[in-house]
Design a protein around this motif. Structure first.
Motif, PDB file in Angstrom:
ATOM      1  N   VAL A 100      55.545  -0.169  15.991  1.00 53.02           N
ATOM      2  CA  VAL A 100      56.594  -1.024  15.449  1.00 53.02           C
ATOM      3  C   VAL A 100      56.335  -1.204  13.960  1.00 53.02           C
ATOM      4  O   VAL A 100      55.333  -1.783  13.562  1.00 53.02           O
ATOM      5  CB  VAL A 100      56.632  -2.392  16.169  1.00 53.02           C
ATOM      6  CG1 VAL A 100      57.691  -3.288  15.544  1.00 53.02           C
ATOM      7  CG2 VAL A 100      56.898  -2.211  17.656  1.00 53.02           C
ATOM      8  N   ARG A 105      69.376  -1.662  16.906  1.00 54.00           N
ATOM      9  CA  ARG A 105      68.154  -1.279  16.196  1.00 54.00           C
ATOM     10  C   ARG A 105      68.525  -1.012  14.745  1.00 54.00           C
ATOM     11  O   ARG A 105      69.445  -0.251  14.453  1.00 54.00           O
ATOM     12  CB  ARG A 105      67.552  -0.022  16.825  1.00 54.00           C
ATOM     13  CG  ARG A 105      66.218   0.367  16.213  1.00 54.00           C
ATOM     14  CD  ARG A 105      65.594   1.524  16.952  1.00 54.00           C
ATOM     15  NE  ARG A 105      65.224   1.093  18.299  1.00 54.00           N
ATOM     16  CZ  ARG A 105      64.884   1.936  19.273  1.00 54.00           C
ATOM     17  NH1 ARG A 105      64.876   3.228  19.073  1.00 54.00           N
ATOM     18  NH2 ARG A 105      64.550   1.464  20.473  1.00 54.00           N
ATOM     19  N   ASP A 144      65.017 -11.280  18.159  1.00 54.30           N
ATOM     20  CA  ASP A 144      64.231 -10.097  17.820  1.00 54.30           C
ATOM     21  C   ASP A 144      63.455  -9.667  19.069  1.00 54.30           C
ATOM     22  O   ASP A 144      62.696 -10.444  19.634  1.00 54.30           O
ATOM     23  CB  ASP A 144      63.263 -10.418  16.682  1.00 54.30           C
ATOM     24  CG  ASP A 144      62.549  -9.183  16.159  1.00 54.30           C
ATOM     25  OD1 ASP A 144      61.865  -8.516  16.967  1.00 54.30           O
ATOM     26  OD2 ASP A 144      62.672  -8.897  14.962  1.00 54.30           O
ATOM     27  N   VAL A 145      63.695  -8.446  19.499  1.00 53.19           N
ATOM     28  CA  VAL A 145      62.991  -7.888  20.667  1.00 53.19           C
ATOM     29  C   VAL A 145      62.258  -6.614  20.251  1.00 53.19           C
ATOM     30  O   VAL A 145      62.095  -5.691  21.047  1.00 53.19           O
ATOM     31  CB  VAL A 145      63.958  -7.628  21.849  1.00 53.19           C
ATOM     32  CG1 VAL A 145      64.481  -8.929  22.431  1.00 53.19           C
ATOM     33  CG2 VAL A 145      65.096  -6.712  21.431  1.00 53.19           C
ATOM     34  N   SER A 146      61.813  -6.587  19.011  1.00 48.04           N
ATOM     35  CA  SER A 146      61.157  -5.400  18.460  1.00 48.04           C
ATOM     36  C   SER A 146      59.916  -4.999  19.245  1.00 48.04           C
ATOM     37  O   SER A 146      59.565  -3.816  19.278  1.00 48.04           O
ATOM     38  CB  SER A 146      60.785  -5.623  16.997  1.00 48.04           C
ATOM     39  OG  SER A 146      61.940  -5.878  16.232  1.00 48.04           O
ATOM     40  N   GLN A 147      59.256  -5.961  19.874  1.00 46.20           N
ATOM     41  CA  GLN A 147      58.057  -5.637  20.643  1.00 46.20           C
ATOM     42  C   GLN A 147      58.391  -4.711  21.812  1.00 46.20           C
ATOM     43  O   GLN A 147      57.506  -4.044  22.341  1.00 46.20           O
ATOM     44  CB  GLN A 147      57.351  -6.901  21.157  1.00 46.20           C
ATOM     45  CG  GLN A 147      58.075  -7.628  22.266  1.00 46.20           C
ATOM     46  CD  GLN A 147      59.191  -8.557  21.798  1.00 46.20           C
ATOM     47  OE1 GLN A 147      59.483  -8.660  20.606  1.00 46.20           O
ATOM     48  NE2 GLN A 147      59.832  -9.215  22.739  1.00 46.20           N
ATOM     49  N   ASP A 148      59.678  -4.632  22.208  1.00 45.27           N
ATOM     50  CA  ASP A 148      60.088  -3.754  23.301  1.00 45.27           C
ATOM     51  C   ASP A 148      60.496  -2.361  22.831  1.00 45.27           C
ATOM     52  O   ASP A 148      60.832  -1.510  23.645  1.00 45.27           O
ATOM     53  CB  ASP A 148      61.263  -4.376  24.062  1.00 45.27           C
ATOM     54  CG  ASP A 148      60.900  -5.712  24.686  1.00 45.27           C
ATOM     55  OD1 ASP A 148      59.704  -5.940  24.961  1.00 45.27           O
ATOM     56  OD2 ASP A 148      61.824  -6.528  24.896  1.00 45.27           O
ATOM     57  N   GLY A 203      63.627  -3.101  13.129  1.00 46.10           N
ATOM     58  CA  GLY A 203      63.755  -4.219  14.046  1.00 46.10           C
ATOM     59  C   GLY A 203      64.763  -3.909  15.129  1.00 46.10           C
ATOM     60  O   GLY A 203      65.695  -3.124  14.921  1.00 46.10           O
ATOM     61  N   ASP A 225      53.717   1.553  22.577  1.00 47.51           N
ATOM     62  CA  ASP A 225      52.564   1.334  21.712  1.00 47.51           C
ATOM     63  C   ASP A 225      52.975   0.377  20.595  1.00 47.51           C
ATOM     64  O   ASP A 225      53.760   0.732  19.719  1.00 47.51           O
ATOM     65  CB  ASP A 225      52.096   2.676  21.127  1.00 47.51           C
ATOM     66  CG  ASP A 225      50.909   2.535  20.190  1.00 47.51           C
ATOM     67  OD1 ASP A 225      50.354   1.427  20.068  1.00 47.51           O
ATOM     68  OD2 ASP A 225      50.536   3.566  19.589  1.00 47.51           O
ATOM     69  N   GLN A 226      52.495  -0.858  20.625  1.00 47.25           N
ATOM     70  CA  GLN A 226      52.887  -1.869  19.653  1.00 47.25           C
ATOM     71  C   GLN A 226      52.542  -1.474  18.221  1.00 47.25           C
ATOM     72  O   GLN A 226      53.142  -1.961  17.275  1.00 47.25           O
ATOM     73  CB  GLN A 226      52.226  -3.215  19.990  1.00 47.25           C
ATOM     74  CG  GLN A 226      52.738  -3.812  21.277  1.00 47.25           C
ATOM     75  CD  GLN A 226      54.243  -4.055  21.237  1.00 47.25           C
ATOM     76  OE1 GLN A 226      54.735  -4.720  20.346  1.00 47.25           O
ATOM     77  NE2 GLN A 226      54.960  -3.491  22.175  1.00 47.25           N
ATOM     78  N   HIS A 263      59.406 -10.468  12.402  1.00 40.60           N
ATOM     79  CA  HIS A 263      59.789 -10.289  13.800  1.00 40.60           C
ATOM     80  C   HIS A 263      59.710 -11.576  14.611  1.00 40.60           C
ATOM     81  O   HIS A 263      60.070 -11.589  15.783  1.00 40.60           O
ATOM     82  CB  HIS A 263      58.951  -9.183  14.438  1.00 40.60           C
ATOM     83  CG  HIS A 263      59.222  -7.837  13.847  1.00 40.60           C
ATOM     84  ND1 HIS A 263      60.436  -7.202  13.974  1.00 40.60           N
ATOM     85  CD2 HIS A 263      58.443  -7.023  13.089  1.00 40.60           C
ATOM     86  CE1 HIS A 263      60.397  -6.040  13.338  1.00 40.60           C
ATOM     87  NE2 HIS A 263      59.201  -5.916  12.784  1.00 40.60           N
ATOM     88  N   SER A 264      59.273 -12.672  13.991  1.00 38.44           N
ATOM     89  CA  SER A 264      59.237 -13.946  14.699  1.00 38.44           C
ATOM     90  C   SER A 264      60.563 -14.703  14.565  1.00 38.44           C
ATOM     91  O   SER A 264      60.746 -15.744  15.180  1.00 38.44           O
ATOM     92  CB  SER A 264      58.092 -14.822  14.181  1.00 38.44           C
ATOM     93  OG  SER A 264      58.364 -15.243  12.853  1.00 38.44           O
TER      94      SER A 264
END
Length: 179
Positions: A126, A84, A114-118, A131, A122-123, A96-97
């Motif tokens: 982010v 992180r 990139d696994v920032s969505q995890d 990241g 709560d999205q 983040h793509s």
């Protein structure tokens, strides 16, 4: 006169002892701390706190970034390694793509998805200046004896470069042996 010379000699010796102690404390080897946290029953996170704190890295503009490597063990006993990276608010607008690029000083290039969505349930939490990246597939391929550069992609197509010392890479790799 003899008393004055004795005082000067004693003061000099005391000063040398204080100096030697200060130098030894300043260059003493640092110990890394690894914290174990239970997120849920059967799911454990091992978090590296390099040099007894989270590692701070500087980018090419002199902005500070916090680097936190951690291992998450899932209830099925599988484990994943993450990195992180968090900048101060307003320092970046990370894309983040796109993956994080890792380049060692020998020119060998790796990518971490990139696994920032995890990062958060709560999205909306982010941030553009944080990241999280999956180190699991590449961590053991990284040489712990040579420096590393992290290249973070941004939405404005510029790149942010962070330099990582071999000691930090070694610390990240040490997390893989945690049960």
């Amino acid at each position: 006169m003899k008393t004055v010379l004795h005082f000067i000699g004693s003061t000099f010796i005391l000063g040398m002892l204080v100096w030697a102690l200060t130098i030894n404390l300043a260059i003493a080897p640092v110990q890394a701390a690894i914290r174990q946290l239970e997120e849920a029953p059967g799911q454990t996170v091992y978090q590296s706190e390099v040099y007894q704190s989270r590692q701070t890295l500087k980018d090419q503009q002199g902005n500070s970034w916090q680097a936190i490597a951690f291992k998450r063990t899932h209830p099925d006993r599988t484990a994943t390694m993450y990195l992180r990276l968090v900048g101060f608010p307003g320092t970046a607008n990370l894309d983040h793509s796109r993956s994080l690029t890792l380049i060692d000083s020998m020119g060998k290039t790796f990518t971490a998805a990139d696994v920032s969505q995890d990062m958060f349930m709560d999205q909306a939490q982010v941030g553009a200046d944080a990241g999280e990246y999956d180190l699991q597939p590449i961590l053991m391929q990284l040489e712990s004896a040579i420096p590393l550069r992290l290249v973070l992609p941004t939405l404005d197509q510029s790149e942010i470069t962070l330099n990582v010392s071999p000691n930090v890479v070694e610390e990240w790799r040490s997390l893989t042996v945690q049960k």
